[in-house]
Design a protein around this motif. Structure first.
Motif, PDB file in Angstrom:
ATOM      1  N   LYS A 246       2.586   1.510  -5.798  1.00 20.80           N
ATOM      2  CA  LYS A 246       1.255   1.986  -6.186  1.00 20.80           C
ATOM      3  C   LYS A 246       0.201   0.891  -6.197  1.00 20.80           C
ATOM      4  CE  LYS A 246       1.011   5.230  -9.194  1.00 20.80           C
ATOM      5  NZ  LYS A 246       1.048   6.042 -10.443  1.00 20.80           N
ATOM      6  N   TYR A 247       0.576  -0.323  -6.546  1.00 21.17           N
ATOM      7  CA  TYR A 247      -0.425  -1.377  -6.732  1.00 21.17           C
ATOM      8  C   TYR A 247      -0.400  -2.422  -5.608  1.00 21.17           C
ATOM      9  CZ  TYR A 247      -0.411   0.798 -11.300  1.00 21.17           C
ATOM     10  OH  TYR A 247      -0.483   1.714 -12.311  1.00 21.17           O
ATOM     11  N   ALA A 248       0.132  -2.058  -4.467  1.00 29.73           N
ATOM     12  CA  ALA A 248       0.227  -2.997  -3.350  1.00 29.73           C
ATOM     13  C   ALA A 248      -0.897  -2.750  -2.338  1.00 29.73           C
ATOM     14  CB  ALA A 248       1.586  -2.848  -2.658  1.00 29.73           C
ATOM     15  N   GLY A 249      -1.129  -3.728  -1.494  1.00 31.16           N
ATOM     16  CA  GLY A 249      -1.977  -3.539  -0.330  1.00 31.16           C
ATOM     17  C   GLY A 249      -3.474  -3.582  -0.572  1.00 31.16           C
ATOM     18  N   ASN A 250      -4.210  -3.250   0.507  1.00 33.11           N
ATOM     19  CA  ASN A 250      -5.664  -3.235   0.498  1.00 33.11           C
ATOM     20  C   ASN A 250      -6.157  -1.857   0.894  1.00 33.11           C
ATOM     21  OD1 ASN A 250      -6.499  -6.289   0.230  1.00 33.11           O
ATOM     22  ND2 ASN A 250      -4.812  -6.240   1.694  1.00 33.11           N
ATOM     23  N   ASP A 251      -7.091  -1.325   0.129  1.00 33.73           N
ATOM     24  CA  ASP A 251      -7.604   0.019   0.361  1.00 33.73           C
ATOM     25  C   ASP A 251      -8.839  -0.006   1.264  1.00 33.73           C
ATOM     26  OD1 ASP A 251      -6.876   0.390  -3.043  1.00 33.73           O
ATOM     27  OD2 ASP A 251      -5.737   1.366  -1.450  1.00 33.73           O
ATOM     28  N   PHE A 252      -8.945   1.009   2.132  1.00 35.11           N
ATOM     29  CA  PHE A 252     -10.091   1.136   3.028  1.00 35.11           C
ATOM     30  C   PHE A 252     -10.504   2.599   3.107  1.00 35.11           C
ATOM     31  CE2 PHE A 252      -7.678  -2.531   4.473  1.00 35.11           C
ATOM     32  CZ  PHE A 252      -8.657  -3.498   4.644  1.00 35.11           C
ATOM     33  N   LYS A 253     -11.777   2.808   3.453  1.00 28.87           N
ATOM     34  CA  LYS A 253     -12.289   4.157   3.670  1.00 28.87           C
ATOM     35  C   LYS A 253     -12.554   4.331   5.167  1.00 28.87           C
ATOM     36  CE  LYS A 253     -13.485   6.654   0.734  1.00 28.87           C
ATOM     37  NZ  LYS A 253     -12.805   7.756  -0.012  1.00 28.87           N
ATOM     38  N   GLY A 254     -11.958   5.389   5.753  1.00 27.27           N
ATOM     39  CA  GLY A 254     -12.139   5.651   7.168  1.00 27.27           C
ATOM     40  C   GLY A 254     -13.488   6.270   7.470  1.00 27.27           C
ATOM     41  N   ALA A 255     -13.856   6.300   8.748  1.00 28.40           N
ATOM     42  CA  ALA A 255     -15.133   6.862   9.160  1.00 28.40           C
ATOM     43  C   ALA A 255     -15.222   8.351   8.832  1.00 28.40           C
ATOM     44  CB  ALA A 255     -15.341   6.636  10.659  1.00 28.40           C
ATOM     45  N   ASP A 256     -14.056   9.020   8.768  1.00 26.29           N
ATOM     46  CA  ASP A 256     -14.041  10.451   8.460  1.00 26.29           C
ATOM     47  C   ASP A 256     -13.949  10.720   6.960  1.00 26.29           C
ATOM     48  OD1 ASP A 256     -11.497   9.560   8.016  1.00 26.29           O
ATOM     49  OD2 ASP A 256     -10.485  11.132   9.166  1.00 26.29           O
ATOM     50  N   GLY A 257     -14.021   9.672   6.150  1.00 22.13           N
ATOM     51  CA  GLY A 257     -13.954   9.833   4.707  1.00 22.13           C
ATOM     52  C   GLY A 257     -12.552   9.760   4.142  1.00 22.13           C
ATOM     53  N   SER A 258     -11.538   9.687   4.995  1.00 20.04           N
ATOM     54  CA  SER A 258     -10.152   9.607   4.540  1.00 20.04           C
ATOM     55  C   SER A 258      -9.849   8.216   3.984  1.00 20.04           C
ATOM     56  CB  SER A 258      -9.185   9.917   5.690  1.00 20.04           C
ATOM     57  OG  SER A 258      -9.397  11.217   6.193  1.00 20.04           O
ATOM     58  N   ASP A 259      -8.871   8.159   3.090  1.00 19.73           N
ATOM     59  CA  ASP A 259      -8.449   6.891   2.504  1.00 19.73           C
ATOM     60  C   ASP A 259      -7.272   6.316   3.285  1.00 19.73           C
ATOM     61  OD1 ASP A 259     -10.301   6.835   0.345  1.00 19.73           O
ATOM     62  OD2 ASP A 259      -9.078   8.327  -0.711  1.00 19.73           O
ATOM     63  N   TYR A 260      -7.336   5.013   3.509  1.00 25.77           N
ATOM     64  CA  TYR A 260      -6.255   4.301   4.203  1.00 25.77           C
ATOM     65  C   TYR A 260      -5.839   3.109   3.354  1.00 25.77           C
ATOM     66  CZ  TYR A 260      -7.411   6.950   8.442  1.00 25.77           C
ATOM     67  OH  TYR A 260      -7.633   7.951   9.349  1.00 25.77           O
ATOM     68  N   ILE A 261      -4.626   2.650   3.577  1.00 26.36           N
ATOM     69  CA  ILE A 261      -4.147   1.452   2.898  1.00 26.36           C
ATOM     70  C   ILE A 261      -3.311   0.633   3.874  1.00 26.36           C
ATOM     71  CG2 ILE A 261      -2.054   2.594   2.002  1.00 26.36           C
ATOM     72  CD1 ILE A 261      -2.398   0.851  -0.538  1.00 26.36           C
ATOM     73  N   THR A 262      -3.472  -0.683   3.814  1.00 27.12           N
ATOM     74  CA  THR A 262      -2.622  -1.585   4.588  1.00 27.12           C
ATOM     75  C   THR A 262      -1.766  -2.366   3.609  1.00 27.12           C
ATOM     76  OG1 THR A 262      -4.299  -3.327   4.576  1.00 27.12           O
ATOM     77  CG2 THR A 262      -4.310  -1.816   6.444  1.00 27.12           C
ATOM     78  N   LEU A 263      -0.473  -2.458   3.917  1.00 27.96           N
ATOM     79  CA  LEU A 263       0.441  -3.202   3.044  1.00 27.96           C
ATOM     80  C   LEU A 263       1.602  -3.735   3.859  1.00 27.96           C
ATOM     81  CD1 LEU A 263       2.524  -0.666   2.930  1.00 27.96           C
ATOM     82  CD2 LEU A 263       1.317  -0.077   0.859  1.00 27.96           C
ATOM     83  N   ARG A 264       2.403  -4.565   3.234  1.00 24.07           N
ATOM     84  CA  ARG A 264       3.587  -5.087   3.902  1.00 24.07           C
ATOM     85  C   ARG A 264       4.678  -4.031   3.916  1.00 24.07           C
ATOM     86  NH1 ARG A 264       3.201 -10.477   4.935  1.00 24.07           N
ATOM     87  NH2 ARG A 264       1.635 -11.650   3.754  1.00 24.07           N
ATOM     88  N   ALA A 265       5.514  -4.077   4.933  1.00 23.55           N
ATOM     89  CA  ALA A 265       6.597  -3.107   5.056  1.00 23.55           C
ATOM     90  C   ALA A 265       7.525  -3.163   3.855  1.00 23.55           C
ATOM     91  CB  ALA A 265       7.377  -3.361   6.347  1.00 23.55           C
ATOM     92  N   SER A 266       7.635  -4.306   3.229  1.00 21.48           N
ATOM     93  CA  SER A 266       8.510  -4.437   2.047  1.00 21.48           C
ATOM     94  C   SER A 266       7.963  -3.665   0.855  1.00 21.48           C
ATOM     95  CB  SER A 266       8.677  -5.908   1.682  1.00 21.48           C
ATOM     96  OG  SER A 266       7.423  -6.512   1.434  1.00 21.48           O
ATOM     97  N   ASP A 267       6.699  -3.265   0.893  1.00 18.90           N
ATOM     98  CA  ASP A 267       6.118  -2.475  -0.195  1.00 18.90           C
ATOM     99  C   ASP A 267       6.314  -0.980   0.027  1.00 18.90           C
ATOM    100  OD1 ASP A 267       5.088  -4.579  -1.789  1.00 18.90           O
ATOM    101  OD2 ASP A 267       3.441  -4.846  -0.369  1.00 18.90           O
ATOM    102  N   VAL A 268       6.881  -0.594   1.174  1.00 13.89           N
ATOM    103  CA  VAL A 268       7.240   0.798   1.418  1.00 13.89           C
ATOM    104  C   VAL A 268       8.629   1.031   0.815  1.00 13.89           C
ATOM    105  CG1 VAL A 268       7.721   2.571   3.144  1.00 13.89           C
ATOM    106  CG2 VAL A 268       5.863   0.943   3.525  1.00 13.89           C
TER     107      VAL A 268
END
Length: 252
Positions: free
Chosen positions: A225-247
């Protein structure tokens, strides 16, 4: 009713060393602060700098080892509708253009070169690297591993992750409880489930070879839940980038 008087015959600007003559009286009196006036000049040199300033006499900055020099993208000063944003409302940029790279690093006995090239637009993790004011612009010196991915458009969904990074489209928050009650925006819990959009080539092993990741585009995954970096897409959707070890798990 008695009032309190603070009388100070000497207050030093450097360290505020002493307070003298503290007593209670029935009158309010302001003491002389001449020593403070004399020493206030010593505070003029106190400046907090956000970035290390490179003097104009230096015409280039060459990163060493696996470090990369990125020219930081300027923050948006206006909204899409043209409304001027105050400085406090401007989103801090998290990307920029690679302007110089180091010579790479040794992994085991193998030399591994920097995978990003000059001129590439990249996105990096928050709170990494060292900010440098150089050639009239803000730059960031950071390790290659702190670069999340390559992004040549303005839409985060087009991100090409690097190394062991994963790009996930976050699932929408539940609108209702299990019992059918409608949830308010404040009570909606941030989801930690999403769909993998893109994955990096994998981390390097001790011999410098890439190890494939355990998740693939299209997988629905549960992540920390508390990993990675949050981004907002052009369509308003939420995205997150994180390391595979956080999956933590793949859902099916």
């Amino acid at each position: 009713m008695a009032t309190t008087q603070l009388t100070a015959s000497s207050i030093y600007a450097k360290g505020f060393a002493s307070f003298e003559g503290l007593r209670s009286t029935s009158n309010v009196k302001v003491a002389s602060f001449a020593p403070l006036k004399q020493n206030i000049r010593s505070l003029h040199g106190l400046v907090v700098k956000a970035a290390t300033v490179v003097a104009p006499k230096y015409t280039s900055v060459k990163p060493l080892s696996d470090r990369v020099l990125v020219k930081i993208k300027t923050a948006e000063e206006k909204t899409v509708g043209g409304i001027l944003l105050p400085t406090t409302a401007q989103s801090s940029p998290q990307g920029g253009e690679v302007v110089a790279v180091g010579e790479g690093r040794l992994v085991g006995k193998n030399k591994v070169e920097i995978s990003v090239k000059t001129g590439t637009q990249v996105v990096y993790s928050k709170y990494v690297g060292t900010e440098v004011q150089f050639d009239g612009s803000k730059h960031l010196i950071l390790k290659e591993d702190d670069i999340v991915g390559v992004l040549e458009t303005d839409d985060i969904k087009d991100l090409q992750p690097l190394n062991d990074r994963v790009l996930i489209k976050v699932a929408e928050a539940e609108e209702k409880t299990a019992g059918g009650l409608l949830l308010s925006e404040a009570s909606k819990e941030k989801p930690s489930i999403g769909t993998v959009v893109a994955v990096g080539p994998g981390p390097l092993d001790e011999e410098g070879n890439r190890k494939s990741l355990s998740v693939s585009p299209g997988n629905t995954v549960l992540y920390s839940k508390y990993a990675g970096n949050d981004f907002k897409g052009a369509d308003g959707s939420d995205y997150i980038t994180l390391r595979a070890s956080d999956v933590m798990a793949v859902l099916s």
